[in-house]
Design an enzyme around this catalytic site. Structure first.
Site, PDB file in Angstrom:
ATOM      1  N   HIS A 168       0.850  -1.183   0.000  1.00 60.27           N
ATOM      2  CA  HIS A 168       0.000   0.000   0.000  1.00 60.27           C
ATOM      3  C   HIS A 168       0.892   1.241   0.000  1.00 60.27           C
ATOM      4  O   HIS A 168       1.998   1.225   0.569  1.00 60.27           O
ATOM      5  CB  HIS A 168      -0.882   0.064   1.260  1.00 60.27           C
ATOM      6  CG  HIS A 168      -2.164  -0.666   1.165  1.00 60.27           C
ATOM      7  ND1 HIS A 168      -2.786  -1.219   2.270  1.00 60.27           N
ATOM      8  CD2 HIS A 168      -2.990  -0.933   0.123  1.00 60.27           C
ATOM      9  CE1 HIS A 168      -3.917  -1.799   1.904  1.00 60.27           C
ATOM     10  NE2 HIS A 168      -4.062  -1.636   0.607  1.00 60.27           N
ATOM     11  N   CYS A 264      -2.115   2.575   9.194  1.00 62.08           N
ATOM     12  CA  CYS A 264      -3.105   1.561   8.846  1.00 62.08           C
ATOM     13  C   CYS A 264      -4.276   1.553   9.828  1.00 62.08           C
ATOM     14  O   CYS A 264      -5.402   1.243   9.451  1.00 62.08           O
ATOM     15  CB  CYS A 264      -2.462   0.182   8.810  1.00 62.08           C
ATOM     16  SG  CYS A 264      -1.434  -0.119   7.357  1.00 62.08           S
TER      17      CYS A 264
END
Length: 271
Positions: A168, A264
């Site tokens: 990511h 996250c």
């Protein structure tokens, strides 16, 4: 010159049911046991630090069938009150999108815009003053970028991720001040062309070394003055202080087993 923090509003989800039952990124190993009470304690420390510095933290109800819900950044992207929903790449996480959409509806934001293509929220969308930096290569589809620009109304800069450890964008790049377009990133996570784009747009960016990137030190959250990041990324602390930021180190080692850390766990509610 002293930095000034801006009050932020975050959405988080307690890791009550966190476990590593499958492997969808290189950090995950189902053979390694997870200490859930420790994961909860580490998560609570992050949440409480935010609140202690004057930020608001909303909490999303965890679900026993969705162990990765703790990684709340992936559930949507919100800019200036406009919300683009998520569509997850892996079936193990796809039900998280509906949980996030329900939260937004229940809290007066209305329904998020339904995504046309796979995008994993703030995992691959980073908001700066002028841009929406958009990762692609492992999770979010490049086809999602056009809709993100239309819904969120920021020019999209597509960035190609090439190292599966940095699956990511938020594992390889962090926004340090969204009022001044300041970022830090790890160049080797990106393709040569994307590195060239980052150098052109952000010539004064803080460049992370491999050791700190591998500690997920770029999976960080900044309020414009303080940078909340993994304690293990010690090599970033000095350069951040030199730029006037206050690094706030945290131990989220249990959640690292799922491939996530500070960012996250943190979705920002902008507007």
């Amino acid at each position: 010159m002293p930095r000034h923090a801006a009050a932020r509003r975050y959405l988080m989800c307690r890791p009550q049911y966190f476990t590593v039952a499958y492997a969808i990124n290189p950090w995950m190993n189902p053979a390694k046991p997870v200490d859930v009470p420790l994961a909860v304690a580490q998560w609570e420390d992050l949440r409480d630090r935010y609140r202690a510095f004057g930020h608001t933290v909303e909490e999303l109800e965890p679900h026993p069938a969705l162990p990765d819900m703790v990684f709340a950044a992936n559930g949507a992207t919100m800019v200036d009150g406009r919300v683009l929903g998520a569509r997850f790449a892996h079936p193990e996480r796809e039900a998280e999108a509906a949980a996030h959409a329900a939260w937004f509806r229940a809290h007066g934001f209305g329904a998020p815009v339904e995504p046309l293509h796979v995008n994993e929220g703030e995992g691959d969308f980073a908001v700066t003053r002028n841009w929406l930096l958009a990762g692609r290569g492992f999770r979010t589809s490049p086809l999602a970028h056009a809709q993100a620009q239309e819904v969120l109304r920021r020019p999209v800069i597509g960035l190609d991720l090439v190292d599966p450890r940095y699956y990511h964008l938020d594992t390889a790049l962090a926004v340090l001040d969204d009022r001044t377009d300041e970022i830090m990133y790890y160049p080797d996570a990106f393709s040569p062309g994307s590195r060239a784009v980052l150098r052109r747009l952000f010539p004064d960016a803080l460049i992370a070394q491999e050791r700190d990137a591998a500690a997920l030190g770029l999976n960080a959250v900044s309020d414009g003055a303080r940078v909340f990041l993994p304690q293990a990324a010690q090599g970033l602390f000095g350069p951040l202080r030199e730029r006037g930021f206050e690094p706030v180190g945290l131990d989220l080692s249990e959640l690292l087993k799922g491939g996530g850390s500070v960012k996250c766990c943190t979705q920002e509610l902008r507007g």
